[in-house]
Design a protein around this motif. Structure first.
Motif, PDB file in Angstrom:
ATOM      1  N   PRO A 189      21.021  47.093  33.867  1.00  0.00           N
ATOM      2  CA  PRO A 189      21.466  45.686  33.901  1.00  0.00           C
ATOM      3  C   PRO A 189      22.200  45.273  32.629  1.00  0.00           C
ATOM      4  CG  PRO A 189      19.200  45.853  34.662  1.00  0.00           C
ATOM      5  CD  PRO A 189      19.576  47.205  34.099  1.00  0.00           C
ATOM      6  N   PHE A 190      21.724  45.736  31.487  1.00  0.00           N
ATOM      7  CA  PHE A 190      22.361  45.386  30.225  1.00  0.00           C
ATOM      8  C   PHE A 190      23.744  46.028  30.123  1.00  0.00           C
ATOM      9  CE2 PHE A 190      23.162  46.000  25.649  1.00  0.00           C
ATOM     10  CZ  PHE A 190      23.042  44.699  25.208  1.00  0.00           C
ATOM     11  N   ARG A 191      23.838  47.301  30.459  1.00  0.00           N
ATOM     12  CA  ARG A 191      25.139  47.988  30.406  1.00  0.00           C
ATOM     13  C   ARG A 191      26.140  47.315  31.344  1.00  0.00           C
ATOM     14  NH1 ARG A 191      21.963  52.519  31.376  1.00  0.00           N
ATOM     15  NH2 ARG A 191      23.285  53.032  33.159  1.00  0.00           N
ATOM     16  N   ARG A 192      25.701  46.912  32.526  1.00  0.00           N
ATOM     17  CA  ARG A 192      26.588  46.189  33.454  1.00  0.00           C
ATOM     18  C   ARG A 192      27.037  44.860  32.865  1.00  0.00           C
ATOM     19  NH1 ARG A 192      22.999  48.104  37.515  1.00  0.00           N
ATOM     20  NH2 ARG A 192      21.832  46.143  37.406  1.00  0.00           N
ATOM     21  N   SER A 193      26.110  44.165  32.229  1.00  0.00           N
ATOM     22  CA  SER A 193      26.439  42.871  31.626  1.00  0.00           C
ATOM     23  C   SER A 193      27.479  43.009  30.525  1.00  0.00           C
ATOM     24  CB  SER A 193      25.176  42.191  31.085  1.00  0.00           C
ATOM     25  OG  SER A 193      24.320  41.825  32.138  1.00  0.00           O
ATOM     26  N   VAL A 194      27.309  44.024  29.672  1.00  0.00           N
ATOM     27  CA  VAL A 194      28.285  44.254  28.601  1.00  0.00           C
ATOM     28  C   VAL A 194      29.657  44.541  29.201  1.00  0.00           C
ATOM     29  CG1 VAL A 194      28.932  45.833  26.723  1.00  0.00           C
ATOM     30  CG2 VAL A 194      26.578  44.951  26.875  1.00  0.00           C
ATOM     31  N   ARG A 195      29.710  45.380  30.214  1.00  0.00           N
ATOM     32  CA  ARG A 195      31.000  45.682  30.875  1.00  0.00           C
ATOM     33  C   ARG A 195      31.608  44.427  31.491  1.00  0.00           C
ATOM     34  NH1 ARG A 195      28.271  50.316  32.612  1.00  0.00           N
ATOM     35  NH2 ARG A 195      27.914  49.396  34.657  1.00  0.00           N
ATOM     36  N   ALA A 196      30.797  43.620  32.150  1.00  0.00           N
ATOM     37  CA  ALA A 196      31.294  42.401  32.794  1.00  0.00           C
ATOM     38  C   ALA A 196      31.846  41.418  31.762  1.00  0.00           C
ATOM     39  CB  ALA A 196      30.187  41.746  33.620  1.00  0.00           C
ATOM     40  N   LEU A 197      31.142  41.248  30.662  1.00  0.00           N
ATOM     41  CA  LEU A 197      31.626  40.335  29.626  1.00  0.00           C
ATOM     42  C   LEU A 197      32.933  40.836  29.026  1.00  0.00           C
ATOM     43  CD1 LEU A 197      28.250  39.405  27.896  1.00  0.00           C
ATOM     44  CD2 LEU A 197      29.691  37.926  29.326  1.00  0.00           C
ATOM     45  N   ARG A 198      33.001  42.122  28.744  1.00  0.00           N
ATOM     46  CA  ARG A 198      34.239  42.680  28.189  1.00  0.00           C
ATOM     47  C   ARG A 198      35.393  42.517  29.172  1.00  0.00           C
ATOM     48  NH1 ARG A 198      31.436  47.977  25.325  1.00  0.00           N
ATOM     49  NH2 ARG A 198      31.061  46.952  23.318  1.00  0.00           N
ATOM     50  N   ALA A 199      35.123  42.652  30.463  1.00  0.00           N
ATOM     51  CA  ALA A 199      36.166  42.492  31.475  1.00  0.00           C
ATOM     52  C   ALA A 199      36.700  41.062  31.505  1.00  0.00           C
ATOM     53  CB  ALA A 199      35.638  42.885  32.855  1.00  0.00           C
ATOM     54  N   GLU A 200      35.891  40.101  31.065  1.00  0.00           N
ATOM     55  CA  GLU A 200      36.331  38.700  30.998  1.00  0.00           C
ATOM     56  C   GLU A 200      36.962  38.352  29.664  1.00  0.00           C
ATOM     57  OE1 GLU A 200      34.552  35.308  33.081  1.00  0.00           O
ATOM     58  OE2 GLU A 200      32.723  36.547  33.037  1.00  0.00           O
ATOM     59  N   GLY A 201      37.103  39.327  28.788  1.00  0.00           N
ATOM     60  CA  GLY A 201      37.738  39.077  27.502  1.00  0.00           C
ATOM     61  C   GLY A 201      36.783  38.739  26.378  1.00  0.00           C
ATOM     62  N   VAL A 202      35.480  38.798  26.634  1.00  0.00           N
ATOM     63  CA  VAL A 202      34.496  38.551  25.586  1.00  0.00           C
ATOM     64  C   VAL A 202      34.422  39.793  24.710  1.00  0.00           C
ATOM     65  CG1 VAL A 202      32.040  38.125  25.121  1.00  0.00           C
ATOM     66  CG2 VAL A 202      33.185  36.957  27.036  1.00  0.00           C
ATOM     67  N   ARG A 203      34.453  39.601  23.414  1.00  0.00           N
ATOM     68  CA  ARG A 203      34.360  40.718  22.468  1.00  0.00           C
ATOM     69  C   ARG A 203      32.888  41.001  22.225  1.00  0.00           C
ATOM     70  NH1 ARG A 203      37.409  42.314  17.530  1.00  0.00           N
ATOM     71  NH2 ARG A 203      36.674  44.464  17.323  1.00  0.00           N
ATOM     72  N   VAL A 204      32.390  42.114  22.734  1.00  0.00           N
ATOM     73  CA  VAL A 204      30.990  42.492  22.560  1.00  0.00           C
ATOM     74  C   VAL A 204      30.930  43.592  21.513  1.00  0.00           C
ATOM     75  CG1 VAL A 204      28.884  43.323  23.671  1.00  0.00           C
ATOM     76  CG2 VAL A 204      30.488  41.897  24.968  1.00  0.00           C
ATOM     77  N   LEU A 205      30.271  43.298  20.407  1.00  0.00           N
ATOM     78  CA  LEU A 205      30.161  44.226  19.287  1.00  0.00           C
ATOM     79  C   LEU A 205      28.847  44.984  19.408  1.00  0.00           C
ATOM     80  CD1 LEU A 205      31.332  41.859  16.405  1.00  0.00           C
ATOM     81  CD2 LEU A 205      32.717  43.372  17.848  1.00  0.00           C
ATOM     82  N   LEU A 206      28.932  46.158  20.014  1.00  0.00           N
ATOM     83  CA  LEU A 206      27.751  46.970  20.253  1.00  0.00           C
ATOM     84  C   LEU A 206      28.111  48.417  19.998  1.00  0.00           C
ATOM     85  CD1 LEU A 206      24.815  46.966  21.380  1.00  0.00           C
ATOM     86  CD2 LEU A 206      25.810  47.385  23.630  1.00  0.00           C
ATOM     87  N   GLY A 207      27.255  49.115  19.291  1.00  0.00           N
ATOM     88  CA  GLY A 207      27.537  50.515  18.984  1.00  0.00           C
ATOM     89  C   GLY A 207      28.341  50.629  17.705  1.00  0.00           C
ATOM     90  N   PRO A 208      29.295  51.562  17.654  1.00  0.00           N
ATOM     91  CA  PRO A 208      30.032  51.822  16.414  1.00  0.00           C
ATOM     92  C   PRO A 208      30.768  50.607  15.842  1.00  0.00           C
ATOM     93  CG  PRO A 208      30.453  53.547  18.012  1.00  0.00           C
ATOM     94  CD  PRO A 208      29.659  52.487  18.715  1.00  0.00           C
ATOM     95  N   GLU A 209      31.206  49.683  16.703  1.00  0.00           N
ATOM     96  CA  GLU A 209      31.956  48.524  16.206  1.00  0.00           C
ATOM     97  C   GLU A 209      31.082  47.316  15.909  1.00  0.00           C
ATOM     98  OE1 GLU A 209      34.673  46.655  18.915  1.00  0.00           O
ATOM     99  OE2 GLU A 209      33.339  46.946  20.611  1.00  0.00           O
ATOM    100  N   GLY A 210      29.761  47.438  16.097  1.00  0.00           N
ATOM    101  CA  GLY A 210      28.882  46.297  15.885  1.00  0.00           C
ATOM    102  C   GLY A 210      27.484  46.736  15.558  1.00  0.00           C
ATOM    103  N   PHE A 211      26.521  46.192  16.260  1.00  0.00           N
ATOM    104  CA  PHE A 211      25.125  46.537  16.043  1.00  0.00           C
ATOM    105  C   PHE A 211      24.781  47.766  16.855  1.00  0.00           C
ATOM    106  CE2 PHE A 211      20.594  46.280  17.123  1.00  0.00           C
ATOM    107  CZ  PHE A 211      20.068  46.306  15.854  1.00  0.00           C
ATOM    108  N   GLY A 212      24.241  48.769  16.214  1.00  0.00           N
ATOM    109  CA  GLY A 212      23.825  49.983  16.903  1.00  0.00           C
ATOM    110  C   GLY A 212      22.330  49.990  17.093  1.00  0.00           C
ATOM    111  N   PRO A 213      21.887  49.857  18.349  1.00  0.00           N
ATOM    112  CA  PRO A 213      20.441  49.821  18.577  1.00  0.00           C
ATOM    113  C   PRO A 213      19.766  51.104  18.107  1.00  0.00           C
ATOM    114  CG  PRO A 213      21.666  49.643  20.652  1.00  0.00           C
ATOM    115  CD  PRO A 213      22.657  49.813  19.552  1.00  0.00           C
ATOM    116  N   GLY A 214      18.721  50.929  17.331  1.00  0.00           N
ATOM    117  CA  GLY A 214      17.959  52.077  16.860  1.00  0.00           C
ATOM    118  C   GLY A 214      16.782  52.331  17.784  1.00  0.00           C
ATOM    119  N   ALA A 215      15.887  53.115  17.340  1.00  0.00           N
ATOM    120  CA  ALA A 215      14.695  53.417  18.130  1.00  0.00           C
ATOM    121  C   ALA A 215      13.860  52.152  18.274  1.00  0.00           C
ATOM    122  CB  ALA A 215      13.889  54.507  17.443  1.00  0.00           C
ATOM    123  N   ALA A 216      13.205  52.020  19.400  1.00  0.00           N
ATOM    124  CA  ALA A 216      12.325  50.876  19.628  1.00  0.00           C
ATOM    125  C   ALA A 216      11.328  50.795  18.487  1.00  0.00           C
ATOM    126  CB  ALA A 216      11.606  51.029  20.960  1.00  0.00           C
ATOM    127  N   GLY A 217      11.096  49.585  18.009  1.00  0.00           N
ATOM    128  CA  GLY A 217      10.142  49.388  16.938  1.00  0.00           C
ATOM    129  C   GLY A 217      10.760  49.384  15.553  1.00  0.00           C
TER     130      GLY A 217
END
Length: 181
Positions: free
Chosen positions: A129-157
């Motif tokens: 669901p999260f991956r779909r949401s990120v794709r959907a927002l980017r498709a609407e022109g929203v700049r989502v900073l996730l991974g190398p260009e933004g926040f990179g999720p680390g291990a839980a905790g």
């Protein structure tokens, strides 16, 4: 509230880094933005509302206005940081059950640039669901900073507050256009 030139709405969600949202405010002000902080209801327990109000010269907003309150000025841009799993998913689905989400629901349709920097752990970031949401927002022109260009999720905790790259949200936004507002 009077109209503000170069108005940036900073939407803060309830995640660990929210306590340091003043860093984002300072960086945006340094680039020439007038900042209005909007906190999700849950984020009110994470931020220093009085300090953010002093820093911006504007009260932190977290709810819709009442009919007798003046309409707030429209933003020239919006940054959502830290953006939680729930906020990213609700934004992508057009759910407007809080003031912050109402602003986000309208923004793409109004042509308001939006930068979203999620703060989620690796387990949540891996969910379909999260991956779909990120794709959907980017498709609407929203700049989502996730991974190398933004926040990179680390291990839980892990402690995302220590590694949260506030400066990237402002860099993605850039300086305000002169004469807007």
């Amino acid at each position: 509230m009077t109209e503000a030139a170069n108005l940036l709405q900073v939407i803060v969600c309830a995640a660990g880094p929210a306590a340091d949202a003043g860093r984002l405010v300072r960086a945006a002000q340094g680039e020439g933005w007038t900042v209005q902080v909007v906190a999700t209801p849950a984020a009110l327990d994470f931020v220093d509302v009085d300090e953010l109000g002093r820093q911006t010269g504007r009260p932190v907003r977290s709810r819709y206005r009442t009919p007798d309150e003046p309409k707030p000025p429209r933003a020239d841009a919006i940054v959502v940081a830290p953006a939680t799993y729930n906020t990213v998913n609700k934004f992508a689905q057009g759910i407007a059950d809080t003031y912050a989400l109402g602003l986000l629901a309208e923004a793409p349709g109004l042509g308001i640039p939006v930068v979203v920097m999620p703060c989620v752990n690796a387990a949540l970031a891996s969910r379909a669901p999260f991956r779909r949401s990120v794709r959907a927002l980017r498709a609407e022109g929203v700049r989502v900073l996730l991974g190398p260009e933004g926040f990179g999720p680390g291990a839980a905790g892990g402690d995302p507050a220590e590694a949260y790259p506030w400066h990237l949200a402002v860099a993605a936004l850039g300086r305000p256009a002169s004469g807007s507002g």
